[in-house]
Scaffold this motif. Structure first.
Motif, PDB file in Angstrom:
ATOM      1  N   ASP A   1       0.093   7.596  -6.290  1.00  9.80           N
ATOM      2  CA  ASP A   1      -0.397   8.386  -5.763  1.00  9.80           C
ATOM      3  C   ASP A   1       0.486   9.518  -6.231  1.00  9.80           C
ATOM      4  OD1 ASP A   1      -2.568   6.862  -5.371  1.00  9.80           O
ATOM      5  OD2 ASP A   1      -2.165   7.043  -2.958  1.00  9.80           O
TER       6      ASP A   1
ATOM      7  N   ASP B   1       0.605  -1.216  -0.338  1.00  9.66           N
ATOM      8  CA  ASP B   1       0.066   0.133  -0.307  1.00  9.66           C
ATOM      9  C   ASP B   1       0.546   1.190   0.036  1.00  9.66           C
ATOM     10  OD1 ASP B   1      -2.107  -1.687  -0.168  1.00  9.66           O
ATOM     11  OD2 ASP B   1      -2.288  -1.554   2.066  1.00  9.66           O
TER      12      ASP B   1
ATOM     13  N   ARG C   1       2.493   2.312  -3.464  1.00 20.36           N
ATOM     14  CA  ARG C   1       1.101   2.745  -4.519  1.00 20.36           C
ATOM     15  C   ARG C   1       1.051   3.783  -3.964  1.00 20.36           C
ATOM     16  NH1 ARG C   1      -4.427   0.177  -6.729  1.00 20.36           N
ATOM     17  NH2 ARG C   1      -5.258   1.981  -7.353  1.00 20.36           N
ATOM     18  N   ARG C   2       0.808   3.667  -3.036  1.00 19.10           N
ATOM     19  CA  ARG C   2       0.778   5.916  -2.154  1.00 19.10           C
ATOM     20  C   ARG C   2       1.821   6.696  -3.591  1.00 19.10           C
ATOM     21  NH1 ARG C   2      -1.386   3.713   2.296  1.00 19.10           N
ATOM     22  NH2 ARG C   2       1.138   3.861   3.623  1.00 19.10           N
TER      23      ARG C   2
END
Length: 297
Positions: free
Chosen positions: A200, A192, A195-196
């Motif tokens: 993002d 996670d 991914r950020r």
């Protein structure tokens, strides 16, 4: 089957996609003895020695640098579960070139893995230091299969090695011009968090997901980066200067690097700027250098 998850499209407030021209540059490895790796990269991968200086060896194909190996005789060995390089992926331009690498690996008696990913065909090796190496060729983009929602579909299927070997025009030899660094696959400690950072913040897009792994890219490519926490979940970064991955290069237009610097600054994410390049590390400590893409000639 690997499929793009439902939220693969840019979310509201997400950064603008990275430019379609994004490309990977060389991968830099740390080794206690770079010269001991040179015969493998020449014979198995087909890379030429492009330069030697101050304990560094640069290898590539068609004059293009792909792998740089830096000497540190005192480098510690990273723990097996530490984040870092899962594999670097050398992309050859056609099936005959991939077949030549298959015959070279067989002649050398190397342990070999192989997969058909639908979008590509790949061979897998480890160099003498244990760094993962993929050698692959892409199928034509218009032949990449799609899922029902139009995303790219990938599989990990057996590769017909007999059929591949039959297409070899030579048994090894140098990798042809057009060989490049197609993607880099990283081990991360928190998927996670990865991914950020990569999606993002940096601005890549998720192209496919699998339990414990994400595949992200720019420009609709099946993946420029693989990210997995299969064996590294929760693990601390390796000590600085350990053998294995030092950093890898991502090439972007200068304006793309400037925009990325603005996003990192706004997020209070540490980075360095020097000579037009930007260096940062993901949450697992994997270092990336964003460099301006070379001028067209």
């Amino acid at each position: 089957m690997l499929q793009a998850p439902p939220d693969a499209a840019p979310a509201a407030g997400a950064p603008a996609p990275l430019p379609d021209s994004l490309a990977l540059g060389p991968v830099t490895l740390v080794s206690r003895d770079p010269e001991s790796l040179v015969p493998f990269y020449r014979a198995a991968v087909g890379l030429d020695v492009l330069a030697r200086a101050d304990g560094r060896v640069v290898l590539g194909a068609g004059g293009r640098p792909l792998v740089e190996i830096v000497r540190n005789a005192a480098a510690p060995l990273p723990p097996a579960r530490a984040p870092g390089l899962f594999h670097l992926a050398v992309r050859v331009p056609d099936r005959a070139a991939l077949a030549a690498r298959l015959l070279a690996a067989r002649r050398l008696g190397l342990r070999l893995g192989a997969s058909d990913h639908l979008v590509s065909e790949a061979l897998y090796l480890d160099d003498p230091d244990g760094n993962g190496i993929e050698i692959y060729r892409d199928r034509p983009r218009d032949a990449w299969p799609a899922t029902e929602d139009g995303a790219i579909a990938m599989e990990t299927l057996p590769l017909n090695l007999a059929a591949l070997a039959a297409e070899a025009a030579s048994e090894g030899g140098p990798a042809p011009a057009g060989t490049d660094m197609g993607h880099v696959h990283l081990k991360v400690s928190d998927l996670d968090a990865a991914r950020r950072f990569w999606v993002d913040l940096v601005g890549m897009r998720v192209m496919a997901a699998y339990p414990g792994a994400l595949f992200v890219s720019a420009g609709g490519y099946h993946h420029h980066l693989g990210l997995n926490a299969w064996h590294s979940a929760g693990a601390a970064p390796a000590l600085k200067g350990s053998t294995g991955l030092d950093h890898f290069v991502v090439r972007l237009p200068a304006e793309g690097i400037a925009a990325l610097a603005g996003r990192l600054s706004a997020a209070n994410w540490p980075f360095e700027r020097q000579d037009g390049a930007l260096t940062a590390a993901d949450p697992a400590g994997n270092r990336v250098v964003f460099q301006p893409e070379p001028l067209a000639t």
